[in-house]
Design a protein around this motif. Structure first.
Motif, short mmCIF file in Angstrom:
data_model
loop_
_atom_site.label_atom_id
_atom_site.label_comp_id
_atom_site.label_asym_id
_atom_site.label_seq_id
_atom_site.Cartn_x
_atom_site.Cartn_y
_atom_site.Cartn_z
N ALA A 110 0.84 -1.20 0.00
CA ALA A 110 0.00 0.00 0.00
C ALA A 110 0.87 1.25 0.00
O ALA A 110 2.09 1.18 0.21
CB ALA A 110 -0.90 0.00 1.23
N ASP A 111 0.24 2.39 -0.24
CA ASP A 111 0.91 3.68 -0.07
C ASP A 111 1.04 3.90 1.43
O ASP A 111 0.05 4.13 2.12
CB ASP A 111 0.07 4.79 -0.71
N ILE A 112 2.26 3.79 1.95
CA ILE A 112 2.45 3.81 3.40
C ILE A 112 1.92 5.10 4.02
O ILE A 112 1.47 5.11 5.17
CB ILE A 112 3.94 3.61 3.76
N ALA A 113 1.92 6.20 3.27
CA ALA A 113 1.41 7.46 3.79
C ALA A 113 -0.10 7.43 3.98
O ALA A 113 -0.67 8.31 4.62
CB ALA A 113 1.80 8.61 2.86
N ARG A 114 -0.74 6.40 3.43
CA ARG A 114 -2.20 6.25 3.57
C ARG A 114 -2.57 5.01 4.38
O ARG A 114 -3.66 4.49 4.28
CB ARG A 114 -2.86 6.22 2.19
N VAL A 115 -1.63 4.55 5.19
CA VAL A 115 -1.90 3.47 6.14
C VAL A 115 -2.11 4.12 7.50
O VAL A 115 -1.22 4.78 8.02
CB VAL A 115 -0.73 2.47 6.20
N ALA A 116 -3.30 3.95 8.06
CA ALA A 116 -3.65 4.58 9.34
C ALA A 116 -3.53 3.56 10.47
O ALA A 116 -4.08 2.46 10.39
CB ALA A 116 -5.07 5.14 9.29
N ILE A 117 -2.79 3.94 11.52
CA ILE A 117 -2.60 3.08 12.68
C ILE A 117 -3.28 3.75 13.87
O ILE A 117 -2.95 4.89 14.21
CB ILE A 117 -1.10 2.87 13.00
N THR A 118 -4.23 3.08 14.49
CA THR A 118 -4.99 3.71 15.56
C THR A 118 -4.76 3.03 16.91
O THR A 118 -4.54 1.83 16.98
CB THR A 118 -6.51 3.69 15.26
N LYS A 130 6.03 5.14 17.35
CA LYS A 130 7.33 4.66 16.89
C LYS A 130 7.20 3.93 15.56
O LYS A 130 8.04 4.09 14.66
CB LYS A 130 7.93 3.72 17.95
N PHE A 131 6.14 3.12 15.42
CA PHE A 131 5.91 2.42 14.15
C PHE A 131 5.77 3.43 13.02
O PHE A 131 6.36 3.27 11.94
CB PHE A 131 4.65 1.56 14.26
N CYS A 132 4.98 4.47 13.23
CA CYS A 132 4.74 5.47 12.18
C CYS A 132 6.00 6.28 11.89
O CYS A 132 6.26 6.64 10.74
CB CYS A 132 3.59 6.38 12.59
N GLU A 133 6.77 6.55 12.92
CA GLU A 133 8.02 7.29 12.74
C GLU A 133 8.98 6.52 11.83
O GLU A 133 9.65 7.10 10.97
CB GLU A 133 8.66 7.53 14.11
N LEU A 134 9.04 5.21 12.02
CA LEU A 134 9.98 4.38 11.25
C LEU A 134 9.48 4.07 9.84
O LEU A 134 10.28 3.99 8.90
CB LEU A 134 10.24 3.06 11.99
N ALA A 220 6.86 -3.54 12.50
CA ALA A 220 7.70 -2.50 11.89
C ALA A 220 8.92 -3.11 11.23
O ALA A 220 9.30 -2.74 10.11
CB ALA A 220 8.13 -1.47 12.95
N ARG A 221 9.54 -4.08 11.89
CA ARG A 221 10.72 -4.72 11.33
C ARG A 221 10.41 -5.41 10.00
O ARG A 221 11.17 -5.27 9.02
CB ARG A 221 11.29 -5.74 12.33
N GLU A 222 9.30 -6.12 9.95
CA GLU A 222 8.94 -6.81 8.73
C GLU A 222 8.57 -5.83 7.61
O GLU A 222 8.91 -6.04 6.45
CB GLU A 222 7.78 -7.79 8.98
N VAL A 223 7.89 -4.75 7.95
CA VAL A 223 7.54 -3.73 6.95
C VAL A 223 8.80 -3.08 6.40
O VAL A 223 8.95 -2.90 5.18
CB VAL A 223 6.60 -2.66 7.54
N LEU A 224 9.73 -2.74 7.28
CA LEU A 224 10.98 -2.10 6.84
C LEU A 224 11.78 -3.03 5.94
O LEU A 224 12.39 -2.58 4.95
CB LEU A 224 11.82 -1.69 8.05
N PHE A 243 9.98 0.99 21.82
CA PHE A 243 8.56 0.98 21.45
C PHE A 243 7.64 0.97 22.67
O PHE A 243 6.44 1.12 22.53
CB PHE A 243 8.25 -0.26 20.60
N GLU A 244 8.21 0.77 23.83
CA GLU A 244 7.39 0.56 25.02
C GLU A 244 6.97 1.88 25.69
O GLU A 244 7.79 2.78 25.88
CB GLU A 244 8.16 -0.30 26.03
#
Length: 252
Positions: A110-118, A130-134, A220-224, A243-244
């Motif tokens: 996906a377009d990562i800029a359009r992935v929303a994490i809530t 932290k996930f969004c920052e990375l 995050a590791r797998e996405v990166l 991340f904690e």
């Protein structure tokens, strides 16, 4: 949304994943459910891989990532292996890891800029940030404003391609609106969650600080890796501890 961009690959394991797979048109199916912790991070050097796998296993299990609640729903039954002596349901860690891998594959397409994490949960805020920052994804923390995904007149209106929720109960409004908008939903889900509106369940403890940090760190590791930003598991630039969510210490 183009149907090719929706979640498509997933082994539902069995038809017992009640309602969850039957109520959605596009169901995720795990292609390889054979993951275990020690093989989750393969390296070229087998001895080194074995040692790193053992260390990863100990680190993951120590966070309580697989410890559920005293309640189970029919939706989460396929992800539960047993109950411990205290009466808490224990989640299948191999399914947790395989679902994280499937989620990362889809997010990376996906377009990562359009992935929303809530995350409405306090303990989920730091892991999400932290996930969004990375990765470059969007974070939505605290109370989800009704209409965020469905009302174009709102100043914070957005049209995500994928929505990831920390808890389908606490983040219920985000799940409802994503479903109405036809947006795939990935949810970290505990033994007591109802997941009828969720496309991909990541079975895990979504109440604990360390557990949530671990889930988002692994994701995050797998996405990166799939984005090509890191080449191997050892290339992860931050630790689970980063991340904690930290408890505020009392001032003496």
């Amino acid at each position: 949304m183009d149907s090719d961009n929706r979640i498509q690959d997933v082994d539902v394991n069995s038809s017992t994943e009640v309602g969850q797979t039957e109520q959605k048109e596009n169901v995720i199916v795990e292609k390889d459910p054979s993951y275990d912790i020690s093989s989750f991070s393969p390296e070229q050097d087998l001895d080194q891989d074995h040692q790193e796998g053992d260390n990863l296993e100990k680190m993951i299990l120590a966070t309580g990532i697989r410890v559920g609640t005293p309640v189970k729903t029919k939706f989460m039954t396929p992800f539960i292996v047993r109950a411990n002596p205290e009466g808490l349901y224990i989640l299948d860690i191999s399914k947790t890891l395989s679902r994280i891998d499937v989620a990362a594959k889809f997010i990376s397409r996906a377009d990562i800029a359009r992935v929303a994490i809530t995350s409405a949960r306090e303990y989920g805020k730091t892991p999400v940030q932290k996930f969004c920052e990375l990765t470059g994804a969007m974070s939505i923390l605290g109370r989800f404003m009704p209409g965020t995904f469905t009302n174009p007149s709102l100043p914070d209106y957005m049209e995500p391609e994928v929505v990831v929720v920390t808890d389908p109960q606490a983040d219920q409004q985000a799940v409802i609106e994503a479903t109405r908008a036809g947006v795939p939903v990935i949810a970290i889900s505990n033994s007591d969650n109802v997941t009828s509106k969720v496309d991909l369940v990541i079975p895990a403890n979504n109440r604990g600080r360390k557990a949530l940090a671990t889930v988002y760190w692994l994701l995050a590791r797998e996405v990166l890796k799939k984005q090509g930003k890191i080449k191997s598991d050892s290339g992860m630039p931050v630790s689970i501890d980063d991340f904690e969510t930290k408890l505020v210490e009392e001032i003496p």
